[in-house]
Write a protein that holds these residues in place. Sequence first.
Motif, PDB file in Angstrom:
ATOM      1  N   GLN A  86      25.988  38.720  47.996  1.00 13.28           N
ATOM      2  CA  GLN A  86      27.239  37.881  48.062  1.00 13.28           C
ATOM      3  C   GLN A  86      28.372  37.544  47.029  1.00 13.28           C
ATOM      4  OE1 GLN A  86      24.830  34.505  48.639  1.00 13.28           O
ATOM      5  NE2 GLN A  86      25.817  34.415  50.795  1.00 13.28           N
ATOM      6  N   TYR A  87      29.442  37.834  47.591  1.00 21.47           N
ATOM      7  CA  TYR A  87      30.462  37.952  46.190  1.00 21.47           C
ATOM      8  C   TYR A  87      32.045  37.135  46.625  1.00 21.47           C
ATOM      9  CZ  TYR A  87      34.065  39.866  49.495  1.00 21.47           C
ATOM     10  OH  TYR A  87      34.898  39.985  50.762  1.00 21.47           O
ATOM     11  N   ALA A  88      32.727  36.807  45.591  1.00 19.96           N
ATOM     12  CA  ALA A  88      33.867  35.710  46.113  1.00 19.96           C
ATOM     13  C   ALA A  88      34.374  36.315  44.200  1.00 19.96           C
ATOM     14  CB  ALA A  88      32.970  34.106  45.584  1.00 19.96           C
ATOM     15  N   THR A  89      36.579  35.154  44.601  1.00 20.70           N
ATOM     16  CA  THR A  89      37.237  36.158  44.517  1.00 20.70           C
ATOM     17  C   THR A  89      37.365  34.558  43.391  1.00 20.70           C
ATOM     18  OG1 THR A  89      38.061  36.518  45.244  1.00 20.70           O
ATOM     19  CG2 THR A  89      37.685  38.004  45.235  1.00 20.70           C
ATOM     20  N   ALA A  90      37.753  34.885  42.181  1.00 20.23           N
ATOM     21  CA  ALA A  90      38.362  33.634  41.774  1.00 20.23           C
ATOM     22  C   ALA A  90      39.065  34.307  40.113  1.00 20.23           C
ATOM     23  CB  ALA A  90      37.072  32.894  41.300  1.00 20.23           C
ATOM     24  N   ASP A  91      40.565  33.501  39.839  1.00 24.16           N
ATOM     25  CA  ASP A  91      41.422  33.955  38.684  1.00 24.16           C
ATOM     26  C   ASP A  91      40.618  33.360  37.564  1.00 24.16           C
ATOM     27  OD1 ASP A  91      42.876  34.646  36.864  1.00 24.16           O
ATOM     28  OD2 ASP A  91      44.482  33.315  37.884  1.00 24.16           O
ATOM     29  N   LEU A  92      39.187  33.595  36.843  1.00 21.82           N
ATOM     30  CA  LEU A  92      38.954  32.817  35.879  1.00 21.82           C
ATOM     31  C   LEU A  92      39.887  33.028  34.414  1.00 21.82           C
ATOM     32  CD1 LEU A  92      35.409  34.305  36.098  1.00 21.82           C
ATOM     33  CD2 LEU A  92      36.373  32.322  37.300  1.00 21.82           C
ATOM     34  N   ASN A  93      41.493  33.320  34.243  1.00 19.40           N
ATOM     35  CA  ASN A  93      41.940  33.022  32.617  1.00 19.40           C
ATOM     36  C   ASN A  93      43.494  32.743  33.432  1.00 19.40           C
ATOM     37  OD1 ASN A  93      41.897  35.948  33.918  1.00 19.40           O
ATOM     38  ND2 ASN A  93      42.035  36.356  32.270  1.00 19.40           N
ATOM     39  N   SER A 207      29.480  37.035  52.485  1.00 18.12           N
ATOM     40  CA  SER A 207      28.200  38.586  51.692  1.00 18.12           C
ATOM     41  C   SER A 207      29.341  39.284  52.715  1.00 18.12           C
ATOM     42  CB  SER A 207      27.297  38.375  54.475  1.00 18.12           C
ATOM     43  OG  SER A 207      27.226  39.868  53.495  1.00 18.12           O
ATOM     44  N   THR A 208      29.193  40.422  51.414  1.00 15.33           N
ATOM     45  CA  THR A 208      29.269  41.552  51.590  1.00 15.33           C
ATOM     46  C   THR A 208      29.539  42.329  52.436  1.00 15.33           C
ATOM     47  OG1 THR A 208      26.731  43.097  50.939  1.00 15.33           O
ATOM     48  CG2 THR A 208      28.496  41.600  48.400  1.00 15.33           C
TER      49      THR A 208
END
Length: 371
Positions: A86-93, A207-208
């Motif tokens: 599975q995946y997700a996107t997020a701005d981590l900085n 899900s990918t």
Amino acid sequence: MSLISRRLTGLAALATAVALTLSACGSDDNGSDSSGSPSNGTDAADADAQTTDNLRNLYRDVLAQVSTDDFADATGPTIDFTGDFQYATADLNADAVPELLVKATGQEFSPIRVYSASDDGTQLIAPTKIFYEGASSAGGSRAAVYTTSDGSGLLQADWMGGTGAANSTLWSFDGSEMTESGRTWSYRIDQVPSDLASLQTDITWISTDDSSALDTLSIGGTAQDAASDSGPQPTTGGDAGSGTSDSGSAGSAGTLPQSMTASSSQIGGTCGTVDGVTVTAGDSTSCGFAMNVAQQLLSTGWGPGRAYVPSDPTSPTSGGSTTVTATSPSTGTTYTMDCNMNQDGRGGHCEGGNGASVGLVGSLTRYLQAR
């Protein structure tokens, strides 16, 4: 050289080839005058759009080639992999460039890796730190991973099912590695400190097999502008051409703090946070409208209802349903949305108009009104 090293080297070589191809294609560009200065103001926008495309393609390559070998960790728990990812996107900085989070699901614990890219989106950056979520046998160890409402990194939470003794650590992304920020919390799992509760944000895993989050992924405000007529049709407040007054900015429906991680015109995907609650838009819903729905809903509150009891996960809420109206920046008209809170108080969902949908992920119990 280990298998994971060979895979990362291959990805880096692929990204380098993409960069060389892009450079060669741009060598005959006629977008500047005889003095070498840009001929118009579209060059920067074109470059941003190209960077967005590069990033999407780079992340697609990661998901296409992902393997359990990528999650090898000699110091971590033994993983009984299911074979699913599975995946997700997020701005981590907080640089307006989303990172890619990939999870290899396991029977008990699931490892999570972070991927990022160079400024032009062509070079893969793969921090070595591996995070974990899941649970062992009854009364054993537990783990959870959260993003943060302010884009400051990832939170790794660990606790014991028997005693409830918990620790959380904030890990920051410095552009190449995930490093400990120095911020930690020690607490009981049923007594989460208020500053930690407002910071941690649940991750919506995809899900990918579903590429929707990558298809709408954006750098800053450069997401592709979807046609406004693909969004929901009005149910109240006049027709689409009525010109109902609206500032056009997400959040005009309320004053709660928010962080928008996508453009207002983005259709579908993760849009940002309102008061620490993650907001997602459905396939035919713009992020500008989704953020306004969340602002209106969380500003007015649910209720009346009985608050969810953290020490008793089976305890339901009775927040029930509520109805809100919010204005779309795309059409300038007002829509009615019917909203329902999840039984565990950890999220909710709104539907309305002609197929519009908005998701909320995070604790909603603090918005319940007293009986």
